[in-house]
Design a protein around this motif. Sequence first.
Motif, PDB file in Angstrom:
ATOM      1  N   VAL A 124       0.870  -1.193   0.000  1.00  0.00           N
ATOM      2  CA  VAL A 124       0.000   0.000   0.000  1.00  0.00           C
ATOM      3  C   VAL A 124       0.901   1.234   0.000  1.00  0.00           C
ATOM      4  CG1 VAL A 124      -1.784   1.290   1.234  1.00  0.00           C
ATOM      5  CG2 VAL A 124      -1.757  -1.216   1.350  1.00  0.00           C
ATOM      6  N   THR A 125       0.627   2.172  -0.927  1.00  0.00           N
ATOM      7  CA  THR A 125       1.373   3.439  -0.925  1.00  0.00           C
ATOM      8  C   THR A 125       0.420   4.552  -0.500  1.00  0.00           C
ATOM      9  OG1 THR A 125       2.701   2.616  -2.752  1.00  0.00           O
ATOM     10  CG2 THR A 125       2.809   4.980  -2.319  1.00  0.00           C
ATOM     11  N   LYS A 126       0.865   5.354   0.465  1.00  0.00           N
ATOM     12  CA  LYS A 126       0.038   6.457   0.963  1.00  0.00           C
ATOM     13  C   LYS A 126       0.733   7.767   0.598  1.00  0.00           C
ATOM     14  CE  LYS A 126      -0.270   7.389   5.668  1.00  0.00           C
ATOM     15  NZ  LYS A 126      -0.872   7.256   7.016  1.00  0.00           N
ATOM     16  N   ILE A 127       0.056   8.616  -0.164  1.00  0.00           N
ATOM     17  CA  ILE A 127       0.617   9.921  -0.562  1.00  0.00           C
ATOM     18  C   ILE A 127      -0.171  11.006   0.161  1.00  0.00           C
ATOM     19  CG2 ILE A 127       1.062  11.517  -2.490  1.00  0.00           C
ATOM     20  CD1 ILE A 127       2.617   8.971  -2.906  1.00  0.00           C
ATOM     21  N   LYS A 128       0.550  11.836   0.897  1.00  0.00           N
ATOM     22  CA  LYS A 128      -0.126  12.895   1.648  1.00  0.00           C
ATOM     23  C   LYS A 128       0.205  14.224   0.987  1.00  0.00           C
ATOM     24  CE  LYS A 128       1.205  13.237   5.977  1.00  0.00           C
ATOM     25  NZ  LYS A 128       1.342  12.865   7.368  1.00  0.00           N
ATOM     26  N   ASP A 129      -0.819  15.018   0.666  1.00  0.00           N
ATOM     27  CA  ASP A 129      -0.595  16.334   0.055  1.00  0.00           C
ATOM     28  C   ASP A 129      -0.360  17.343   1.173  1.00  0.00           C
ATOM     29  OD1 ASP A 129      -0.667  18.749  -1.164  1.00  0.00           O
ATOM     30  OD2 ASP A 129      -2.723  18.608  -1.919  1.00  0.00           O
ATOM     31  N   LEU A 130       0.916  17.648   1.442  1.00  0.00           N
ATOM     32  CA  LEU A 130       1.254  18.480   2.608  1.00  0.00           C
ATOM     33  C   LEU A 130       0.744  19.919   2.474  1.00  0.00           C
ATOM     34  CD1 LEU A 130       4.832  17.116   3.293  1.00  0.00           C
ATOM     35  CD2 LEU A 130       2.790  16.685   4.634  1.00  0.00           C
ATOM     36  N   ASP A 131       0.598  20.392   1.214  1.00  0.00           N
ATOM     37  CA  ASP A 131       0.095  21.761   1.043  1.00  0.00           C
ATOM     38  C   ASP A 131      -1.369  21.892   1.461  1.00  0.00           C
ATOM     39  OD1 ASP A 131       2.525  22.648   0.114  1.00  0.00           O
ATOM     40  OD2 ASP A 131       2.060  22.111  -1.964  1.00  0.00           O
ATOM     41  N   SER A 132      -2.065  20.732   1.552  1.00  0.00           N
ATOM     42  CA  SER A 132      -3.491  20.788   1.873  1.00  0.00           C
ATOM     43  C   SER A 132      -3.753  20.665   3.377  1.00  0.00           C
ATOM     44  CB  SER A 132      -4.211  19.641   1.160  1.00  0.00           C
ATOM     45  OG  SER A 132      -3.868  18.406   1.792  1.00  0.00           O
ATOM     46  N   CYS A 133      -2.690  20.445   4.170  1.00  0.00           N
ATOM     47  CA  CYS A 133      -2.897  20.157   5.599  1.00  0.00           C
ATOM     48  C   CYS A 133      -3.389  21.370   6.374  1.00  0.00           C
ATOM     49  CB  CYS A 133      -1.597  19.668   6.235  1.00  0.00           C
ATOM     50  SG  CYS A 133      -1.060  18.090   5.572  1.00  0.00           S
ATOM     51  N   GLU A 134      -4.430  21.155   7.161  1.00  0.00           N
ATOM     52  CA  GLU A 134      -4.913  22.213   8.046  1.00  0.00           C
ATOM     53  C   GLU A 134      -4.342  21.952   9.421  1.00  0.00           C
ATOM     54  OE1 GLU A 134      -9.223  22.473   8.139  1.00  0.00           O
ATOM     55  OE2 GLU A 134      -9.280  22.165   5.973  1.00  0.00           O
ATOM     56  N   ILE A 135      -3.485  22.854   9.878  1.00  0.00           N
ATOM     57  CA  ILE A 135      -2.895  22.709  11.222  1.00  0.00           C
ATOM     58  C   ILE A 135      -2.494  24.117  11.660  1.00  0.00           C
ATOM     59  CG2 ILE A 135      -0.528  22.297  10.391  1.00  0.00           C
ATOM     60  CD1 ILE A 135      -0.231  20.259  12.719  1.00  0.00           C
ATOM     61  N   ALA A 136      -2.615  24.378  12.946  1.00  0.00           N
ATOM     62  CA  ALA A 136      -2.250  25.723  13.422  1.00  0.00           C
ATOM     63  C   ALA A 136      -0.739  25.873  13.330  1.00  0.00           C
ATOM     64  CB  ALA A 136      -2.706  25.879  14.862  1.00  0.00           C
ATOM     65  N   LYS A 137      -0.264  26.831  12.501  1.00  0.00           N
ATOM     66  CA  LYS A 137       1.180  27.060  12.472  1.00  0.00           C
ATOM     67  C   LYS A 137       1.463  28.528  12.193  1.00  0.00           C
ATOM     68  CE  LYS A 137       2.059  25.643   7.689  1.00  0.00           C
ATOM     69  NZ  LYS A 137       1.462  24.551   7.004  1.00  0.00           N
ATOM     70  N   LYS A 138       2.595  28.985  12.704  1.00  0.00           N
ATOM     71  CA  LYS A 138       2.943  30.395  12.549  1.00  0.00           C
ATOM     72  C   LYS A 138       3.747  30.582  11.278  1.00  0.00           C
ATOM     73  CE  LYS A 138       4.883  31.898  16.455  1.00  0.00           C
ATOM     74  NZ  LYS A 138       4.963  31.067  17.665  1.00  0.00           N
ATOM     75  N   GLY A 139       3.705  31.812  10.758  1.00  0.00           N
ATOM     76  CA  GLY A 139       4.569  32.087   9.618  1.00  0.00           C
ATOM     77  C   GLY A 139       4.034  33.220   8.790  1.00  0.00           C
ATOM     78  N   PHE A 140       4.866  33.702   7.875  1.00  0.00           N
ATOM     79  CA  PHE A 140       4.447  34.744   6.945  1.00  0.00           C
ATOM     80  C   PHE A 140       5.351  34.670   5.723  1.00  0.00           C
ATOM     81  CE2 PHE A 140       6.601  36.462  10.735  1.00  0.00           C
ATOM     82  CZ  PHE A 140       7.853  36.694  10.215  1.00  0.00           C
ATOM     83  N   THR A 141       4.912  35.349   4.665  1.00  0.00           N
ATOM     84  CA  THR A 141       5.701  35.367   3.432  1.00  0.00           C
ATOM     85  C   THR A 141       5.897  36.819   3.027  1.00  0.00           C
ATOM     86  OG1 THR A 141       3.673  35.225   2.178  1.00  0.00           O
ATOM     87  CG2 THR A 141       4.772  33.158   2.631  1.00  0.00           C
ATOM     88  N   SER A 142       6.750  37.051   2.033  1.00  0.00           N
ATOM     89  CA  SER A 142       7.005  38.424   1.572  1.00  0.00           C
ATOM     90  C   SER A 142       5.911  38.866   0.615  1.00  0.00           C
ATOM     91  CB  SER A 142       8.354  38.486   0.864  1.00  0.00           C
ATOM     92  OG  SER A 142       9.364  38.154   1.782  1.00  0.00           O
ATOM     93  N   HIS A 143       5.781  40.193   0.483  1.00  0.00           N
ATOM     94  CA  HIS A 143       4.680  40.718  -0.318  1.00  0.00           C
ATOM     95  C   HIS A 143       4.854  40.420  -1.809  1.00  0.00           C
ATOM     96  CE1 HIS A 143       2.940  44.063  -2.766  1.00  0.00           C
ATOM     97  NE2 HIS A 143       1.884  43.555  -2.215  1.00  0.00           N
ATOM     98  N   ASN A 144       6.082  40.576  -2.303  1.00  0.00           N
ATOM     99  CA  ASN A 144       6.287  40.357  -3.735  1.00  0.00           C
ATOM    100  C   ASN A 144       6.884  38.965  -3.976  1.00  0.00           C
ATOM    101  OD1 ASN A 144       7.933  40.374  -6.329  1.00  0.00           O
ATOM    102  ND2 ASN A 144       6.817  42.289  -6.518  1.00  0.00           N
ATOM    103  N   ARG A 145       6.346  38.259  -4.969  1.00  0.00           N
ATOM    104  CA  ARG A 145       6.765  36.877  -5.223  1.00  0.00           C
ATOM    105  C   ARG A 145       8.261  36.759  -5.544  1.00  0.00           C
ATOM    106  NH1 ARG A 145       6.518  31.941  -7.863  1.00  0.00           N
ATOM    107  NH2 ARG A 145       7.868  32.808  -9.441  1.00  0.00           N
TER     108      ARG A 145
END
Length: 877
Positions: free
Chosen positions: A169-190
Amino acid sequence: ASQTGHTTGPSLNNDKLYKFAYSAEVYVDWVKASLQKSAGYRISSGVDVNLLWRNPENDDDQLIKITMKDVQVENVNERPAAKNIFKGKSTEKIIGKEYLEALQRPIVLELVRGKVKTFYSYQNEPGFTQNIKRGLASLFQLQLHSGSSREVDISGKCNTTYHVRQDQVTKIKDLDSCEIAKKGFTSHNRILDVGTKATSATVYVLEDSFIKSIKAEENFVFLLNYRRKTGAKIVSKQRLELKSVQAGLGLIAAKQVASVIKTLDPNYVAVPLEAEPVKSECKKCPSLSEHWQSIREHMHPDKLSKAEAAKSFLSFIQNIRKATKEEILKVIRNEKKEFLPQVVDAVTSAQTPESLEAMLEFLDFKDASTSILQERFLYACGFASHPSEALLKSLTEKFKGDVANEEIRETLVIVMGALIRKLCDRGGCKLPAVVEAKRLILNRLEKAKKDDNVQMYLLALKNALLPEAIPMLLKYAESGEGPISSLAATALQRYDPSFLTKEVKETMNRIYHQTRKVHEKTVRTTAAAIILNSNPSYMEVKNILLSIGELPMEMNKYMLSMIRDILHFEMPASKTVRKVLKDMRTHNYDRFSKMGSSSAYTGYITRGPDVSSTYSLDILYSGSGILRRSNVNIHVFDRNSELHAIQVVIEAQGLESIIAATPDEGEENLDSFAGMSAILFDFQLRPVTFFQGYGDLMSKMLSATGDPMNVVKGLVLLTDYLQEIQLQSGPTASAEFLGGLAIDISGGMEFSLWYRESKTNVKNRVAIFIAGNIEVDSFFMKTGMETTFEAETALDFISTVQFSQYPFLVCMQMDRVESPFRAHMTKYESLPSGRRYTARRGKAATLAGNEYPLHQENSNMCKKVFGAKSDSAGSWF
């Protein structure tokens, strides 16, 4: 999804004890490195699993007990004794007695059809050990038929897909879809941000309807978008292998799960399976004041174009983010005047609620004597990488209150415009503070009577780029007076062409062709640039080309140069321009052989696999040889986005009287003026005036030192990225990238009546420092990688004009001095005791200086100007 296999989950045999070997490994390294040399560690143990209870009504509802035994901690890669931080230490010594006991306390899972329904553990157990056990428990969750679902495990609630082939059995987890409380931020311009990629796969091999082996691997990759060599990866692996099956204890007889748990140990409680947030305390960290003292000398105003200043700025921000309002105020209130602007840059860039409160308490906008600090605070707000609604709200309140210095009041509203745009770009256009600030700017612009007020709200709109402001900008572009009309037109020029409707293009055509009134050259050329940049029609291009030859002398030359630049640089409009030029009537010799000195030119500074950057220089003169506008732009772009890195515009008007020349048509009554306006990282700064009015001009000319005027000086936080990551084996990791820029831009304009010569000079001095730190934090040790990059450079743009004859001579130069850069990478493993292993590599080099090529015509003129100069050497004035 079509189902294959069983709808049931794995099943354990009664009265058996399954003995497994378990290991969890973590590796940290640069992206392309092989794991054999990575930093990291391994936790290994035995794991005993047995069935406690099976639901009499449903075979697929089972209660299992899992116990970790003989826990060991070791290097993930072989290290010689001298470099092994664990050497001579027992597991109990490394982890600590209390933690080791907690780790080895058993957990109980209720599995229904292979999914974990409930996770039982002890209540007050340390979060770190609880998470390691959650990581182990999550491995026991699997389904035996192919298909996708949302599943909860240690990573949160995630989209999970199963592929089943016989006993695998192979289990693939889409980590970008995970809902979990986590801190962080990104920059305004890509472009200034960090690109990430995360994958997770687990392979199960089954035997006798239960698990024979499990291999899980999770990968996280982080790359700086504008320098992909600056990056890192985290790899987390888990392994569970069945070693033997022995006779075990019998089942507990009961109807309900609750009574089984009670019989087992009344202290068991149901705990969420998703990880709980944990943070290890810093034991020997310096206070904010101590840290500031250690870096203070690098922040002296004279050292601001050095990489060390940018580096100190970043480390200061990191510490301010952990500080209280009181600690921050203590540093500010004890500092000398010359260091304060740099402290203000850092405190404001930290963007925490505490740092904002400290700044608002320290700065008094009713006091004009601290206007330098107020301006630095406001500019740092304008550059904010992830501004909050609270920041915009505070600035709006200040703007409505008393502001002693008029220039600060203007800067306030200009910055509010920039914050509106950043919050709207993140989907915050409907936030109450944004709605209020938008309404305030638009309403006050409608009611504004004085030109200064109109200008200030137009500058705010030039930053905000609100679609609903376009009709207002059109009105001012077409019917406003000189500088106002010019400002409204340049604001429209900043919008994405997709916003420029038919109405916008019709207005721009009317301005360019002067169908309703006479407009100044600066506005007409901006209107032409907008038309040519927004997918122009065949007729629009044809009419512009037909107008060349009928325009004032220098404007003819400028428009010709603009058309040539579109062709030479293959801009989007070039296809249409080529089509129109096939029509001989427009492409006749007389039209295209106009004399003059104005020009427009675009070229590449760099073309790279990650990002490319272009410079463009355009210069427009009046018929008598006096500068009307010079415009230097630097754009950075990748496949998907663009950043307007720098724009420096010097504008002048009404200076003909100095050299007793005749002004151009429609410009006879212009007041003498010269000034400079700058855009830095998509943020329009408040323009600076060199002189206003003839009297001011004469007094400045007679006392001219030729010293350039400072336009912007300070420290800017460019890249600001922080993400906390929950590894599925239990530890938490963090990825932090900061990029700081120390910048000093100045510009000046000087005249020599004796040599009938004028000179414009724009100096850009910059130093950049980028620091990335990827760290995995387990309570008993930290492992990670630091990567840094630093560079210093200066870009000078000089234009010299000799107007003793016509066509006058113009020489433009754009030079970059030689630029040193250094890149370093350090991998480390460390224990709280201070024992540490590090591996370093680095590279340093110097980029040779460069004089950027402009068009051939310019090179020919420079030879003449500097040839003529050597005949009549002497100083200015």
